[in-house]
Design a protein around this motif. Structure first.
Motif, short mmCIF file in Angstrom:
data_model
loop_
_atom_site.label_atom_id
_atom_site.label_comp_id
_atom_site.label_asym_id
_atom_site.label_seq_id
_atom_site.Cartn_x
_atom_site.Cartn_y
_atom_site.Cartn_z
N ARG A 87 0.64 -1.05 -0.04
CA ARG A 87 0.05 -0.06 0.11
C ARG A 87 0.94 1.14 0.05
O ARG A 87 0.54 2.31 -0.54
CB ARG A 87 -1.06 -0.09 1.26
N PHE A 88 2.03 1.06 0.45
CA PHE A 88 2.81 2.18 0.54
C PHE A 88 3.34 2.70 -1.03
O PHE A 88 3.59 3.75 -1.51
CB PHE A 88 4.18 2.08 1.36
N ARG A 89 3.72 1.62 -1.90
CA ARG A 89 3.83 1.66 -3.13
C ARG A 89 2.77 2.49 -3.90
O ARG A 89 3.06 3.23 -4.62
CB ARG A 89 4.17 0.43 -3.87
N TYR A 90 1.50 1.88 -3.58
CA TYR A 90 0.35 2.33 -4.23
C TYR A 90 0.29 3.92 -3.91
O TYR A 90 -0.16 4.89 -4.81
CB TYR A 90 -0.95 1.83 -3.78
N THR A 91 0.66 4.56 -2.71
CA THR A 91 0.49 5.75 -2.33
C THR A 91 1.27 6.47 -3.09
O THR A 91 0.99 7.72 -3.46
CB THR A 91 0.64 5.72 -0.49
N ILE A 92 2.54 6.06 -3.01
CA ILE A 92 3.94 6.92 -3.65
C ILE A 92 3.26 7.01 -5.23
O ILE A 92 3.32 8.39 -5.69
CB ILE A 92 4.98 6.42 -3.60
N GLY A 93 2.78 6.23 -5.63
CA GLY A 93 2.50 6.45 -7.43
C GLY A 93 1.13 7.33 -7.40
O GLY A 93 1.20 8.12 -8.30
N THR A 94 0.39 7.12 -6.46
CA THR A 94 -1.09 7.94 -6.58
C THR A 94 -0.65 9.41 -6.25
O THR A 94 -0.93 10.42 -6.86
CB THR A 94 -1.84 7.37 -5.64
N ARG A 95 0.16 9.57 -5.18
CA ARG A 95 0.43 11.06 -4.82
C ARG A 95 1.39 11.65 -5.94
O ARG A 95 1.04 12.90 -6.23
CB ARG A 95 1.52 10.90 -3.29
N ALA A 96 2.01 10.73 -6.63
CA ALA A 96 2.85 11.54 -7.73
C ALA A 96 1.97 11.87 -8.82
O ALA A 96 2.19 12.84 -9.50
CB ALA A 96 4.08 10.56 -8.35
N ALA A 97 1.10 11.02 -9.19
CA ALA A 97 -0.04 11.31 -10.15
C ALA A 97 -0.89 12.57 -9.88
O ALA A 97 -1.13 13.35 -10.56
CB ALA A 97 -0.82 10.20 -10.51
N LYS A 98 -1.19 12.65 -8.54
CA LYS A 98 -1.98 13.93 -8.23
C LYS A 98 -1.40 15.19 -8.23
O LYS A 98 -1.77 16.23 -8.50
CB LYS A 98 -2.26 13.73 -6.81
N GLU A 99 0.21 15.07 -8.18
CA GLU A 99 0.78 16.20 -8.26
C GLU A 99 1.38 16.73 -9.73
O GLU A 99 2.05 17.43 -10.02
CB GLU A 99 2.22 16.22 -7.57
N GLY A 100 0.73 15.83 -10.69
CA GLY A 100 0.92 16.28 -12.23
C GLY A 100 2.27 15.38 -12.90
O GLY A 100 2.31 15.65 -13.97
N PHE A 101 2.52 14.23 -12.36
CA PHE A 101 3.76 13.79 -12.90
C PHE A 101 3.19 12.71 -13.87
O PHE A 101 2.14 11.95 -13.55
CB PHE A 101 4.51 12.95 -11.92
N GLY A 102 3.87 12.49 -15.05
CA GLY A 102 3.48 11.26 -15.94
C GLY A 102 3.81 9.98 -15.62
O GLY A 102 4.67 9.66 -14.77
N GLU A 103 3.86 9.13 -16.64
CA GLU A 103 3.89 7.76 -16.45
C GLU A 103 5.40 7.50 -16.52
O GLU A 103 5.84 6.72 -15.75
CB GLU A 103 3.23 6.79 -17.68
N LEU A 104 6.28 8.02 -17.03
CA LEU A 104 7.55 7.81 -17.29
C LEU A 104 8.22 8.15 -15.81
O LEU A 104 9.02 7.36 -15.17
CB LEU A 104 8.26 8.62 -18.16
N ILE A 105 7.93 9.29 -15.23
CA ILE A 105 8.35 9.59 -14.04
C ILE A 105 7.99 8.65 -12.82
O ILE A 105 8.72 8.26 -12.11
CB ILE A 105 8.01 10.94 -13.59
N ILE A 106 6.58 8.36 -12.94
CA ILE A 106 6.11 7.54 -11.88
C ILE A 106 6.68 5.93 -11.85
O ILE A 106 7.02 5.38 -11.08
CB ILE A 106 4.52 7.33 -12.01
N ALA A 107 6.91 5.49 -13.16
CA ALA A 107 7.64 4.18 -13.34
C ALA A 107 8.95 4.59 -12.86
O ALA A 107 9.65 3.51 -12.31
CB ALA A 107 7.68 3.82 -14.72
N GLU A 108 9.65 5.79 -13.19
CA GLU A 108 11.00 5.81 -12.61
C GLU A 108 10.84 5.78 -11.18
O GLU A 108 11.77 5.20 -10.30
CB GLU A 108 11.54 6.86 -12.96
N LEU A 109 9.91 6.62 -10.63
CA LEU A 109 9.84 6.61 -9.11
C LEU A 109 9.52 5.05 -8.23
O LEU A 109 10.01 4.94 -7.36
CB LEU A 109 8.80 7.51 -8.74
N LEU A 110 8.96 4.25 -8.89
CA LEU A 110 8.61 3.08 -8.26
C LEU A 110 9.22 1.95 -8.79
O LEU A 110 9.09 0.83 -8.45
CB LEU A 110 7.02 2.76 -8.77
N ASP A 111 10.33 2.38 -9.46
CA ASP A 111 11.52 1.47 -9.91
C ASP A 111 10.94 0.12 -10.88
O ASP A 111 11.17 -0.96 -10.74
CB ASP A 111 12.14 0.81 -8.86
#
Length: 521
Positions: free
Chosen positions: A340-364
C-alpha cells in the motif's frame, strides 16, 4: 521424498549459498523460499512422477527462488483441483481445471503452461505433445494489475494523506516511548518514504547508506536499493533513492549498532570492506550460527544473513495494532501492508501532475505498463473537508497524540511560562511537556505531538476555524490537491481536542452538581 531413483546428488540453487538434494522432501532455495514436496506427495498420495521432480530441479538450478515458488504454487493448485485423479497430466484434466477457474485466477494456467512446456522440452517422458499443443493454443490473461488502485479501495488501495501521516507520526511516537526498536522504526520509515518492496528493504547492506555533494556544494543523502524484481538476482543491480537527512542519519545509527551487536557476540575479525557488506537488517539467528571466519565472509555475499520479507510485513502490522492507528475512511484499524505504500507513492505523484515515465522511475518499474493506472485514476476534485466533516472524522483519525489537562497547573512544566503554546494572536491553548528544543511553527503541529497538553478551556475552536479558513484559501489560490490536504491531519487533531474538551466539561459539571447535592443533604 525418499525416492532412491532420484539419488542424493547435491544440486546448486540459483541463489548463491543454497544447495538441495533431489530425493529430499524439502528444498531450501533462498532465505525466503522453502519448497515442500511433502505437500504435493500428500495431495497425490505419493504418485508424483520421477520426471516431475527432475523438471523442478531444472528450474531451481536456473531460475530465481521466487520464480520457482510461483511455479510450485501454480502446480500445487492444479494438483489440488482433482486429488482423486489417477493421472493428473491429461488434456481432459486440464480442460476441466480451466473451466473451474475464476477470471481473476486464470493466470495460474500460465504457470502450469511454463512448467509443462519445459518438462516436454527437456525430453522427459510424462507430458505428451497433445498437452503442450492444448496449452499453447489457449489465450491466458495475466494477473489483474492495479485493481485496488482503480477502485480506490480503502482497505487495499493507496493510503489517504491522513492515513499516511498517521502512520509516520505514530511510528516515531512509538519509538520515542520505547515501544518499538530502532530496526522497526527504520524499516517502517523506509517503506513509507521509498515505497520499495519488502525484499528490496531486506537486501540492504551497510554500504548502501551513501551521501555526496551536489553541484551547489550541498550534502545530499541516498540509499542504494537493490532492483530485485527485474532479474530476481541477489543485489544484481542497485539504484539510488534520495532520502531526508534525518531518516538517513537514523539508518547510519542503526548500522553502527548492528556492528556493535556483531562484535559483542562473535569473535570474528572482519575488515572494513566485509563490515560494509553486513546486512542493514540482520537475521541474528543465522548470523550467530556461523563461527568460521571464511564461511562467514562467503555468506556475506549471499542473502543468508538478511531478515526475511515476512518479518518486514509483521513490523508494519505491529505498529498499526500496537499504536491503534485507525482509518478515517473505514473507522477500523488501518489494514496496512508494504504494497500500500507503493500504491500511495504512485498515487501522490499522479496527483501532483507527474506522468507515466516519472512514476515508473519513482516506483522502480522497468517499463510504464503498470504506471498508467495511477495517471488514469487521479481524483478530479479536491476532497472537501469542511467544519462539520472534520468533527465527524476526528474520532476515527485519532490524530491528537497529547494529553488533555483541566488547567495549566496540571501539566508537565505547568510552572514554566516558556512552555506555553500560543495562537498567532497570542492566546495560550496549552503547554509543551518536552524539555528539549523544538523548531515547530506552533501551535498547528503541536496538536499531533505527544508532548502537547491542551487546556480544557483553551480557545481550540478559534484554532480550528482558522485552519478551515486557511484550507479554503489555499484551495482557491492553488487548486492543488496535495497542497490543500496538507493541513487535514492537524484539522482532525484540533477537532478531536474540541470533542474531548466538551466531554471533559460535562464531566466537571456533573461532578460539581453531585458534590453540591451531597452538601445540601
Amino acid at each position: 521424498m525418499h525416492n532412491t531413483a532420484l539419488g542424493n546428488e547435491i544440486k546448486y540453487a540459483k541463489s548463491e549459498g543454497y544447495t538441495f538434494v533431489l530425493n529430499e522432501e524439502i528444498w531450501i532455495l533462498s532465505k525466503e523460499v522453502k519448497i515442500n514436496f511433502g505437500i504435493l506427495n500428500k495431495i497425490s498420495k505419493g504418485s508424483l512422477d520421477f520426471y516431475f521432480v527432475k523438471t523442478f530441479s531444472f528450474f531451481a538450478e536456473n531460475y530465481s527462488a521466487e520464480y520457482v515458488n510461483a511455479l510450485f504454487y501454480g502446480v500445487r493448485t492444479y494438483l489440488s483441483f482433482n486429488p482423486e485423479s489417477k493421472d493428473y497430466f491429461t488434456s481432459s484434466n486440464l480442460i476441466n481445471y480451466r473451466a473451474s477457474l475464476k477470471t481473476k485466477n486464470i493466470w495460474h494456467l500460465g504457470m502450469i503452461r511454463i512448467f509443462f512446456n519445459k518438462w516436454y522440452g527437456l525430453g522427459y517422458p510424462g507430458i505428451s505433445k497433445e498437452i503442450v499443443d492444448l496449452l499453447d493454443g489457449w489465450r491466458i490473461k495475466g494477473n489483474i494489475k492495479g485493481d485496488a488502485i482503480k477502485r480506490k479501495d480503502p482497505k487495499h488501495g493507496p493510503l489517504s494523506d491522513v492515513e499516511l501521516s498517521a502512520f509516520n507520526e505514530k511510528v516515531v511516537q512509538a519509538y520515542e516511548r520505547n515501544k518499538i526498536n530502532k530496526t522497526e522504526l527504520v524499516v517502517s520509515l523506509l517503506l513509507s518514504h521509498t515505497g520499495r518492496r519488502p525484499v528490496q528493504i531486506s537486501y540492504l547492506k551497510n554500504q548502501d547508506v551513501v551521501s555526496s555533494l551536489n553541484k551547489k556544494g550541498e550534502r545530499v543523502y541516498f540509499i542504494n536499493v537493490p532492483r530485485v524484481k527485474q532479474r530476481g538476482e541477489f543485489r544484481d543491480e542497485l539504484k539510488l533513492f534520495a532520502l531526508k537527512e534525518d531518516v538517513w542519519n537514523l539508518i547510519g545509527l542503526l548500522a553502527e549498532e548492528n556492528i556493535k551487536e556483531f562484535r559483542s557476540n562473535l569473535k570474528i575479525e572482519l575488515s572494513k570492506d566485509d563490515l560494509n557488506k553486513f546486512p542493514l537488517f540482520p537475521n541474528w539467528t543465522e548470523v550467530f550460527k556461523v563461527k568460521d571466519k571464511s564461511d562467514f565472509i562467503y555468506l556475506l555475499d549471499t542473502d543468508r544473513f538478511h531478515i526475511q520479507n515476512k518479518q518486514i510485513d509483521r513490523i508494519v502490522k505491529k505498529v498499526v495494532n500496537q499504536e491503534k492507528i485507525y482509518s478515517e475512511r473505514t473507522g477500523e484499524l488501518l489494514n496496512l501492508s508494504p504494497r500500500r505504500f507503493r500504491y500511495t507513492i504512485g498515487t501522490r505523484a499522479a496527483k501532483e501532475g507527474f506522468g507515466e515515465l516519472i512514476i515508473a522511475e519513482l516506483l522502480d518499474h522497468s517499463d510504464t505498463q503498470n504506471a498508467g493506472v495511477y495517471v488514469r485514476n487521479v481524483p478530479e476534485h479536491v476532497s472537501r473537508l469542511d467544519e462539520a466533516i472534520g468533527f465527524q472524522l476526528a474520532p476515527y483519525a485519532q490524530a491528537f497524540a497529547g494529553k488533555l489537562v483541566d488547567r495549566e497547573s496540571d501539566s508537565i512544566r505547568g510552572n514554566d511560562r516558556n512552555s506555553r503554546i500560543r495562537t498567532e494572536d497570542g492566546n495560550p491553548v496549552g503547554n509543551c511537556g518536552d524539555f528539549g528544543f523544538c523548531g515547530a511553527n506552533v501551535p498547528i503541529p503541536c496538536y499531533t505531538c505527544i508532548h502537547f497538553q491542551p487546556w480544557v478551556d483553551g480557545p481550540h475552536k478559534e484554532v480550528y476555524e482558522s485552519l478551515i479558513s486557511e484550507r479554503e484559501r489555499i484551495e482557491q489560490i492553488t487548486g492543488d490537491i496535495a497542497v490543500t490536504e496538507v493541513l487535514d491531519r492537524s484539522i482532525l487533531a484540533v477537532a478531536e481536542v474540541i470533542l474531548k474538551c466538551e466531554v471533559r466539561n460535562k464531566e466537571i459539571i456533573n461532578n460539581k452538581d453531585s458534590n453540591e447535592g451531597i452538601v445540601n443533604e
